[in-house]
Write an enzyme that holds these catalytic residues in place. Sequence first.
Site, mmCIF file in Angstrom:
data_model
loop_
_atom_site.group_PDB
_atom_site.id
_atom_site.type_symbol
_atom_site.label_atom_id
_atom_site.label_comp_id
_atom_site.label_asym_id
_atom_site.label_seq_id
_atom_site.Cartn_x
_atom_site.Cartn_y
_atom_site.Cartn_z
ATOM 1 N N THR A 218 6.342 22.841 -21.010
ATOM 2 C CA THR A 218 7.148 22.133 -20.003
ATOM 3 C C THR A 218 8.558 22.091 -20.558
ATOM 4 O O THR A 218 8.744 22.198 -21.769
ATOM 5 C CB THR A 218 6.637 20.671 -19.858
ATOM 6 O OG1 THR A 218 5.292 20.688 -19.396
ATOM 7 C CG2 THR A 218 7.479 19.835 -18.911
ATOM 8 N N GLY A 248 0.281 17.332 -13.087
ATOM 9 C CA GLY A 248 0.445 16.706 -14.394
ATOM 10 C C GLY A 248 1.431 15.545 -14.351
ATOM 11 O O GLY A 248 1.711 14.970 -13.292
#
Length: 365
Positions: A218, A248
Site C-alpha cells: 500500500t 481493507g
Amino acid sequence: MPSPLTRRGFFQQSFGLGLGAFLWQTHHPLWGPNGRHHVVRRPGTDTTPLIITSHSNETGRKAMETVWEILMNGGSALDAVEKATNIIEDDPEDTSVGYGGLPNERGVVQLDASIMDGKTYSAGSVAALENIRHPSSVARLVMERTDHVMLVGLGALEFAKSWGFEEENLLTDKARERWLRWREEHSDRDDWGPPDHLRRRGEQGTSLSALWAETYGTVNVLAVDANGDSAGITSTSGLSYKIPGRIGDSPIIGAGLYVDNEVGAAGATGRGEDVIKSCASYYIVMRMRDGRSPQAACEDALQMIAERYQAVGLDFLPGEKFVAINRDGEYGCATMRGTRPPRITVVNQSGLSIYEGTIAFPADE
Ligand code: GLY
C-alpha cells in the site's frame, strides 16, 4: 475541554437555543461571530513544509522530488499528496498500488483509496473500484463534490466515469503472471483460512515475513504545507488474491488514514484487518495530540494491537507498518515484525532523505 457537541447540547438544554448559541460562539475560539466554524490557521514551522511517503523505492523518491516544487511554491498539502500518489499509482512495476496492482482471486484489480484534508476537515474514499488507475483522485472528488465520504464498487466506477475518468485494464502482464502462478499452485496465500490456519503456517517453519511480504503493499503519502495545513492519502490494490469485494483498511478513515490539522497525519500499510479493528491511524493521531512524537505514536499503536491479540491468546501477525508526521515537521514509522527496519522517503527543506524507523517486535529468527 468538553467536546463542542457536549457543550452545545448543554447550552441548548439549559438556556434555550438562542442564548446557548450566543454563549457558545462568544466563548469558544473555534467559532466565529456568525456562528460559523472557522479553521484555526497557524503558520508552518522551520521544518515544514514536509512530505513523506511509505515508499522508499525509486518511484517513491521521484514522486517526492516532483511534488516538493508544489510545496516550495506555496502549494497545498492536498495538491501535493494527490500528485505524488498519482505518480506512484502510475508505476506498472509496483504491484501494490494502482496500475499493475495484484488482482483479486478472479484476476480482477480492485483498488481502494482514501484522502483527508486537515484544513477543511473533510475526507473521501473509494473501495473495490475497478478499471480506474487513480483511485486517490476519485476519492478527492468524492470529498470535494459530494456530501458523502465513501463510494464503493459500481457506484464508485460510475461516479468516476461521470467526472471523465477513462476505464482501462489495470492488470499488467507481470501481475497477471503472478496471479496465474498463484492459481496454478493452488496457493494457501489467500484469505480463506481462519487465523489458526495462518498460525500453523508459521509453525511449519516458513517465515511469516516472507509469506506476507508482498501481499499487503500500500502507499501512504502525508504532507504539511507552508501554511501548516496537513493532508494525506492512502492508496492500494489491497490484499493480493483477495475474495472479490474484500475491502481493507486503506479506504476507511481512521483506519488506513487520519489527519487532524491541529496535530498532523498518520497512515497504515500492511494487514488491513488488524488496522481496521484497531482504528490505528486515528489512534496514532490521538497519541500525537497527547504529546507523543510521530515515532513514539506509531510504536504505541503496534503495542496496542499486540496487547489486544495477546489478551485473547492469539499470536499477532506481522503485517502492519505505520507512518506519521506532525505539524512541527517531525516524522516517524514503525513496523510490527520483521528483520529490516521500515523505511520512508522524507522531503523537507534539508532535502530528500530515507528515514529508517523501528521494528516493534523483531522477528525471532
Ligand atoms: N493495507 C492494505 C490492505 O490490507 O488492503
